[in-house]
Design a protein around this motif. Structure first.
Motif, PDB file in Angstrom:
ATOM      1  N   ARG A  28       2.805  11.841   8.828  1.00 15.53           N
ATOM      2  CA  ARG A  28       2.403  10.451   8.982  1.00 15.53           C
ATOM      3  C   ARG A  28       2.623   9.745   7.641  1.00 15.53           C
ATOM      4  NH1 ARG A  28      -3.380   8.280   9.521  1.00 15.53           N
ATOM      5  NH2 ARG A  28      -2.209   6.510   8.735  1.00 15.53           N
ATOM      6  N   HIS A  29       2.524   8.432   7.624  1.00 16.25           N
ATOM      7  CA  HIS A  29       2.560   7.692   6.372  1.00 16.25           C
ATOM      8  C   HIS A  29       1.562   6.550   6.475  1.00 16.25           C
ATOM      9  CE1 HIS A  29       5.687   4.475   7.765  1.00 16.25           C
ATOM     10  NE2 HIS A  29       5.088   4.983   8.789  1.00 16.25           N
ATOM     11  N   ARG A  30       1.370   5.807   5.380  1.00 14.11           N
ATOM     12  CA  ARG A  30       0.383   4.724   5.342  1.00 14.11           C
ATOM     13  C   ARG A  30       1.061   3.422   4.915  1.00 14.11           C
ATOM     14  NH1 ARG A  30      -4.753   6.041   6.293  1.00 14.11           N
ATOM     15  NH2 ARG A  30      -5.350   8.243   6.194  1.00 14.11           N
ATOM     16  N   PRO A  31       1.827   2.810   5.821  1.00 16.32           N
ATOM     17  CA  PRO A  31       2.521   1.573   5.459  1.00 16.32           C
ATOM     18  C   PRO A  31       1.573   0.417   5.174  1.00 16.32           C
ATOM     19  CG  PRO A  31       2.645   1.943   7.822  1.00 16.32           C
ATOM     20  CD  PRO A  31       2.042   3.188   7.230  1.00 16.32           C
ATOM     21  N   GLN A  32       0.341   0.460   5.688  1.00 14.03           N
ATOM     22  CA  GLN A  32      -0.607  -0.623   5.408  1.00 14.03           C
ATOM     23  C   GLN A  32      -0.815  -0.824   3.911  1.00 14.03           C
ATOM     24  OE1 GLN A  32      -4.335  -0.302   7.428  1.00 14.03           O
ATOM     25  NE2 GLN A  32      -3.477  -0.601   9.460  1.00 14.03           N
ATOM     26  N   GLU A  33      -0.708   0.259   3.148  1.00  9.11           N
ATOM     27  CA  GLU A  33      -0.982   0.181   1.723  1.00  9.11           C
ATOM     28  C   GLU A  33       0.080  -0.617   0.970  1.00  9.11           C
ATOM     29  OE1 GLU A  33      -1.573   4.201   0.461  1.00  9.11           O
ATOM     30  OE2 GLU A  33      -3.422   4.438   1.616  1.00  9.11           O
ATOM     31  N   GLU A  34       1.196  -0.929   1.624  1.00 14.93           N
ATOM     32  CA  GLU A  34       2.226  -1.764   1.007  1.00 14.93           C
ATOM     33  C   GLU A  34       1.935  -3.257   1.182  1.00 14.93           C
ATOM     34  OE1 GLU A  34       5.909   1.372   1.745  1.00 14.93           O
ATOM     35  OE2 GLU A  34       5.490  -0.211   3.197  1.00 14.93           O
ATOM     36  N   PHE A  35       0.906  -3.584   1.960  1.00 17.29           N
ATOM     37  CA  PHE A  35       0.530  -4.965   2.221  1.00 17.29           C
ATOM     38  C   PHE A  35      -0.597  -5.391   1.270  1.00 17.29           C
ATOM     39  CE2 PHE A  35       2.831  -3.685   5.863  1.00 17.29           C
ATOM     40  CZ  PHE A  35       3.309  -4.823   6.498  1.00 17.29           C
ATOM     41  N   PRO A  36      -0.789  -6.690   1.097  1.00 16.24           N
ATOM     42  CA  PRO A  36      -1.894  -7.141   0.228  1.00 16.24           C
ATOM     43  C   PRO A  36      -3.271  -6.711   0.715  1.00 16.24           C
ATOM     44  CG  PRO A  36      -0.315  -8.923   0.604  1.00 16.24           C
ATOM     45  CD  PRO A  36       0.085  -7.803   1.521  1.00 16.24           C
ATOM     46  N   LEU A  37      -3.447  -6.595   2.045  1.00 17.33           N
ATOM     47  CA  LEU A  37      -4.748  -6.242   2.632  1.00 17.33           C
ATOM     48  C   LEU A  37      -5.836  -7.166   2.115  1.00 17.33           C
ATOM     49  CD1 LEU A  37      -4.558  -2.324   2.547  1.00 17.33           C
ATOM     50  CD2 LEU A  37      -3.816  -3.884   4.344  1.00 17.33           C
ATOM     51  N   ASN A  38      -5.570  -8.449   2.247  1.00 13.54           N
ATOM     52  CA  ASN A  38      -6.468  -9.463   1.693  1.00 13.54           C
ATOM     53  C   ASN A  38      -7.858  -9.436   2.318  1.00 13.54           C
ATOM     54  OD1 ASN A  38      -4.599 -10.709  -0.138  1.00 13.54           O
ATOM     55  ND2 ASN A  38      -3.542 -11.557   1.625  1.00 13.54           N
ATOM     56  N   ILE A  39      -7.951  -9.074   3.596  1.00 13.73           N
ATOM     57  CA  ILE A  39      -9.282  -9.046   4.225  1.00 13.73           C
ATOM     58  C   ILE A  39     -10.081  -7.861   3.690  1.00 13.73           C
ATOM     59  CG2 ILE A  39     -10.574  -9.021   6.381  1.00 13.73           C
ATOM     60  CD1 ILE A  39      -8.225 -10.137   7.817  1.00 13.73           C
ATOM     61  N   ALA A  40      -9.493  -6.672   3.777  1.00 15.40           N
ATOM     62  CA  ALA A  40     -10.215  -5.472   3.363  1.00 15.40           C
ATOM     63  C   ALA A  40     -10.556  -5.494   1.875  1.00 15.40           C
ATOM     64  CB  ALA A  40      -9.393  -4.235   3.696  1.00 15.40           C
ATOM     65  N   LYS A  41      -9.695  -6.118   1.074  1.00 14.02           N
ATOM     66  CA  LYS A  41      -9.904  -6.130  -0.376  1.00 14.02           C
ATOM     67  C   LYS A  41     -10.599  -7.406  -0.855  1.00 14.02           C
ATOM     68  CE  LYS A  41      -5.928  -3.166  -1.360  1.00 14.02           C
ATOM     69  NZ  LYS A  41      -4.615  -3.049  -2.035  1.00 14.02           N
ATOM     70  N   GLU A  64      -6.198 -10.877  23.807  1.00 16.40           N
ATOM     71  CA  GLU A  64      -7.017 -12.065  23.569  1.00 16.40           C
ATOM     72  C   GLU A  64      -7.119 -12.421  22.091  1.00 16.40           C
ATOM     73  OE1 GLU A  64     -10.525 -10.534  25.447  1.00 16.40           O
ATOM     74  OE2 GLU A  64      -9.252  -9.877  27.093  1.00 16.40           O
ATOM     75  N   GLU A  65      -6.222 -11.881  21.255  1.00 17.71           N
ATOM     76  CA  GLU A  65      -6.291 -12.141  19.825  1.00 17.71           C
ATOM     77  C   GLU A  65      -4.909 -12.007  19.193  1.00 17.71           C
ATOM     78  OE1 GLU A  65      -8.943  -9.130  18.391  1.00 17.71           O
ATOM     79  OE2 GLU A  65      -7.475  -7.541  18.605  1.00 17.71           O
ATOM     80  N   GLU A  66      -4.745 -12.634  18.051  1.00 15.99           N
ATOM     81  CA  GLU A  66      -3.539 -12.464  17.253  1.00 15.99           C
ATOM     82  C   GLU A  66      -3.753 -11.327  16.257  1.00 15.99           C
ATOM     83  OE1 GLU A  66      -1.247 -16.260  15.997  1.00 15.99           O
ATOM     84  OE2 GLU A  66      -3.370 -16.851  16.076  1.00 15.99           O
ATOM     85  N   ASP A  67      -2.641 -10.635  15.911  1.00 14.37           N
ATOM     86  CA  ASP A  67      -2.770  -9.568  14.932  1.00 14.37           C
ATOM     87  C   ASP A  67      -1.398  -9.152  14.418  1.00 14.37           C
ATOM     88  OD1 ASP A  67      -4.059  -7.715  13.311  1.00 14.37           O
ATOM     89  OD2 ASP A  67      -5.422  -7.101  14.901  1.00 14.37           O
ATOM     90  N   LEU A  68      -1.411  -8.270  13.449  1.00 17.98           N
ATOM     91  CA  LEU A  68      -0.205  -7.756  12.814  1.00 17.98           C
ATOM     92  C   LEU A  68      -0.308  -6.234  12.794  1.00 17.98           C
ATOM     93  CD1 LEU A  68       2.284  -9.032  11.364  1.00 17.98           C
ATOM     94  CD2 LEU A  68       1.055  -8.700   9.210  1.00 17.98           C
ATOM     95  N   HIS A  69       0.812  -5.550  13.119  1.00 14.82           N
ATOM     96  CA  HIS A  69       0.740  -4.102  13.280  1.00 14.82           C
ATOM     97  C   HIS A  69       1.887  -3.375  12.587  1.00 14.82           C
ATOM     98  CE1 HIS A  69      -2.448  -3.952  16.380  1.00 14.82           C
ATOM     99  NE2 HIS A  69      -1.988  -5.144  16.692  1.00 14.82           N
ATOM    100  N   VAL A  70       1.542  -2.260  11.966  1.00 18.48           N
ATOM    101  CA  VAL A  70       2.515  -1.275  11.514  1.00 18.48           C
ATOM    102  C   VAL A  70       2.062   0.069  12.067  1.00 18.48           C
ATOM    103  CG1 VAL A  70       3.347  -2.424   9.445  1.00 18.48           C
ATOM    104  CG2 VAL A  70       1.235  -1.094   9.339  1.00 18.48           C
ATOM    105  N   SER A  71       2.969   1.043  12.058  1.00 20.62           N
ATOM    106  CA  SER A  71       2.683   2.353  12.635  1.00 20.62           C
ATOM    107  C   SER A  71       2.568   3.406  11.542  1.00 20.62           C
ATOM    108  CB  SER A  71       3.806   2.751  13.604  1.00 20.62           C
ATOM    109  OG  SER A  71       3.734   4.126  13.939  1.00 20.62           O
ATOM    110  N   PHE A  72       1.710   4.396  11.759  1.00 23.42           N
ATOM    111  CA  PHE A  72       1.645   5.511  10.815  1.00 23.42           C
ATOM    112  C   PHE A  72       2.789   6.491  11.035  1.00 23.42           C
ATOM    113  CE2 PHE A  72      -1.227   7.129  14.251  1.00 23.42           C
ATOM    114  CZ  PHE A  72      -0.573   8.314  14.547  1.00 23.42           C
ATOM    115  N   TRP A  73       3.646   6.230  12.046  1.00 25.59           N
ATOM    116  CA  TRP A  73       4.726   7.158  12.391  1.00 25.59           C
ATOM    117  C   TRP A  73       6.100   6.512  12.208  1.00 25.59           C
ATOM    118  CZ3 TRP A  73       5.506  12.136  12.934  1.00 25.59           C
ATOM    119  CH2 TRP A  73       6.568  12.622  13.685  1.00 25.59           C
TER     120      TRP A  73
END
Length: 662
Positions: free
Chosen positions: A327-340, A427-436
């Motif tokens: 697996r990999h963690r592509p989320q970590e390449e994003f700013p992640l402004n909400i979580a951070k 019922e919502e907007e969102d953005l997605h990347v995969s761990f695979w």
């Protein structure tokens, strides 16, 4: 007929991109996105059932308050009443303890969208609080690979170009059907498919060679293969010399084990170990798929490292199709402004209080100064899907307020004080990347809210407003920001360059693939130390008289852990009791017939159900599917190690016949 772009948010391999069709204001059809390079227009059975999922009769419609926790007596309340209860408790605990450390959350992986990090952001806005850390699912394997391989993540679409495919403890025919396309492409070219698994799975049924191994002994088998490859000289000496470290130490370690030990521990005949070594030597490059199952044992990290060494011995790293797939963690390449999000500063506390997720209830119970008194549960169902469920129940008893946000009244929700109805991804907007796979996708809002359901982000915004209404300045979470504001913020110049995305709005037209990074000239593989002592001796383990059988709880084809269980399209029987699958030898020993009532038990409790005799199960294994109706995980306990995933498959049980009418 209008169409919309959606992405399945389940935390599974495919993160399927799909096209949703609307007619007369109703969702009428969902199909795979044919322009997505990984899914290529295909969905799994769960994906095609999503029309029913969006309007499921069991979905929660309104906020609910339980009269007495666990009583099953529910009262419908308004959202404003719910926010008033929650905000008042938050403020009262802050006044009592002088900080927000008494407030905490536990967030699972039920929705992998980036905007669902609003839970983390909402709590961050309060300043220091209590939060979980770690990963219950794959932390063990990731740590092992970081120690040996580093951050390599092969493109799974290239698996079709491998010379050999070896699947260790994964069942993609059930859990990642989109990857099967690339496996079939390889097989059409004559590429051998090997499956190594304790269970004869649907994937194993399609293999050229299936190796049935004792549970948790993958590392021993990998050592045996490596030993034969090295001693016969069938290794890539040039690659080892130029791109690896610590090979001599590794080779010396292998000399300390014998092939007799390998066969004894794994239950695999020497001729099969030799055949596996011959396949690794003959076919290049080798694609080694490390399933999550193989690292769900206390020795799982050693197994992951042992298998990764086979890719180094054969020089498969960096080749098209070869290497190690985990697996990999592509989320970590994003700013992640909400979580951070940077919350309000506390005059004395510099950071939040962290609780390891793999022993969350046990550690949380011990917290003092202040104790944890309010728990928010989102995107998860820990009272069915976690382990050490007795500790979870004890923790719940010590909470003054428990809030669960979910689509269903599941095991965790039924033990909560407040249950808030969550929005589905339609019922919502969102953005997605995969761990695979390596694609970035947008999820468009298709439907209005299901009755009064709300997204995590909407709840965070509205609760923040209520908090600041009752006590101005209590939170600094930006409640004014809309979903697209957050999405656009995640698409930084660096991310857009990585995905060759010129304009964020272009994601509303199609998905984008991450650019490929070649093997760095400075990269090297570090051979692991051989540590047989890390493995429990399988002979000693199987000699247990109290609990002689190994309980395995693999993923189902038509459910995802406890999700999708209520959909009649997938689970028409809606069984209230489990099917307990037994080997013929076990059934004979206990004089059990097909469909008899039986009970599996250990020191943690028991689960009763109907027996299903499986002639392909090994003699020492009992298998039960996961479910919210009969949480099999309450039999699973253990001491989770910090930084590792939960050893779900390290569970021993016994068996007895029961009479249902007694």
């Amino acid at each position: 007929m209008p169409t919309f772009r959606n992405t399945c948010p389940r935390h599974c391999y495919s993160s399927c991109s799909m096209i949703s069709h609307m007619s007369g204001g109703k969702l009428t059809r969902v199909v795979g996105d044919s322009e997505h390079g990984y899914t290529r227009g295909r969905l799994c059975a769960k994906g095609y059932s999503l029309i029913q999922y969006a309007l499921d009769e069991y979905r929660l419609k309104y906020p609910l308050r339980q009269v007495r926790r666990g009583s099953g007596e529910w009262r419908r309340i308004s959202w404003d009443q719910a926010y008033e209860i929650i905000a008042s408790k938050m403020i009262e605990l802050n006044t009592r303890y002088g900080s927000n450390l008494g407030l905490g959350y536990y967030k699972g992986n039920g929705n992998a969208g980036l905007l669902h990090q609003a839970v983390e952001g909402m709590f961050a806005g309060l300043g220091p609080h209590t939060r979980p850390t770690g990963d219950i699912c794959s932390a063990t394997g990731e740590a092992a690979l970081m120690e040996t391989v580093g951050e390599l993540s092969p493109d799974p679409e290239e698996m079709g170009d491998a010379g050999l495919i070896v699947i260790w403890g994964a069942n993609p025919a059930n859990t990642n059907i989109n990857q099967m396309k690339f496996i079939y492409e390889a097989r059409q070219k004559g590429v051998p498919l090997v499956v190594i698994d304790p269970l004869l799975t649907h994937t194993a049924n399609r293999a050229d060679l299936y190796v049935q191994i004792n549970p948790g002994t993958d590392g021993w088998l990998a050592w045996g293969i490596a030993k034969i490859l090295i001693e016969s000289g069938r290794i890539d000496k040039k690659f080892i010399q130029e791109k690896t470290r610590d090979f001599d130490q590794y080779k010396l370690g292998l000399k300390k084990i014998t092939l007799d030990e390998v066969c004894s521990q794994t239950g695999v005949h020497l001729s099969v170990v030799e055949e596996l070594a011959a396949l690794y030597a003959r076919f290049y490059p080798a694609a080694n798929w490390l399933g999550f199952g193989m690292q769900r044992y206390p020795s799982g990290g050693e197994s992951v490292k042992a298998v990764s060494a086979l890719a180094a011995l054969t020089g498969s790293f960096g080749s098209v199709g070869g290497g190690v797939y985990f697996r990999h963690r592509p989320q970590e390449e994003f700013p992640l402004n909400i979580a951070k999000h940077q919350g309000i500063k506390h005059p004395l506390l510099t950071s939040s209080r962290e609780v390891p997720v793999n022993d969350f209830p046990g550690r949380a119970m011990k917290l003092q100064e202040p104790p944890l008194k309010m728990l928010w549960v989102s995107c998860g169902n820990p009272l069915a899907q976690d382990y050490n469920l007795r500790a979870w129940r004890d923790l719940f008893q010590h909470m003054e307020l428990i809030i669960t946000v979910d689509l269903y009244l599941n095991s965790t929700a039924r033990q909560s004080d407040l249950v808030l109805p969550a929005a589905s991804f339609f019922e919502e907007e969102d953005l997605h990347v995969s761990f695979w796979h390596h694609w970035l996708s947008y999820n468009q809002k298709v439907l209005p809210a299901f009755y009064e359901s709300k997204s995590d982000l909407q709840i965070a915004r509205e609760l923040t407003r209520k908090l600041n209404e009752l006590r101005p300045g209590f939170s600094n979470f930006p409640a004014e920001k809309e979903p697209w504001d957050w999405i656009a913020g995640e698409l930084s110049p660096e991310v857009r360059e990585l995905y060759a995305l010129e304009d964020p709005a272009d994601l509303q037209k199609c998905s984008y693939k991450r650019s490929k990074e070649p093997l760095s000239p400075d990269w090297s593989y570090r051979f692991p130390e051989i540590q047989p002592q890390r493995f429990q001796d399988v002979r000693e383990r199987d000699s247990s008289l109290l609990f002689p059988y190994h309980l395995l709880t693999p993923q189902s084809l038509l459910k995802f852990h406890t999700q999708y269980e209520t959909l009649s399209w997938l689970n028409s029987e809606n069984r209230e009791e489990p099917m307990i699958e037994l080997a013929e030898e076990i059934a004979c020993k206990h004089t059990i017939r097909e469909d008899s009532w039986v009970e599996i038990y250990n020191e943690n409790g028991f689960v009763s159900g109907r027996a299903k005799i499986n002639p392909y199960l090994p003699e020492k294994i009992i298998m039960v599917e996961q479910s919210d109706r009969y949480p099999i995980n309450h039999l699973i306990s253990g001491q989770g190690k910090e930084g590792e995933s939960i050893p779900y498959f390290d569970c021993r049980v016994n068996l007895r016949r029961v009479r249902k009418d007694v």
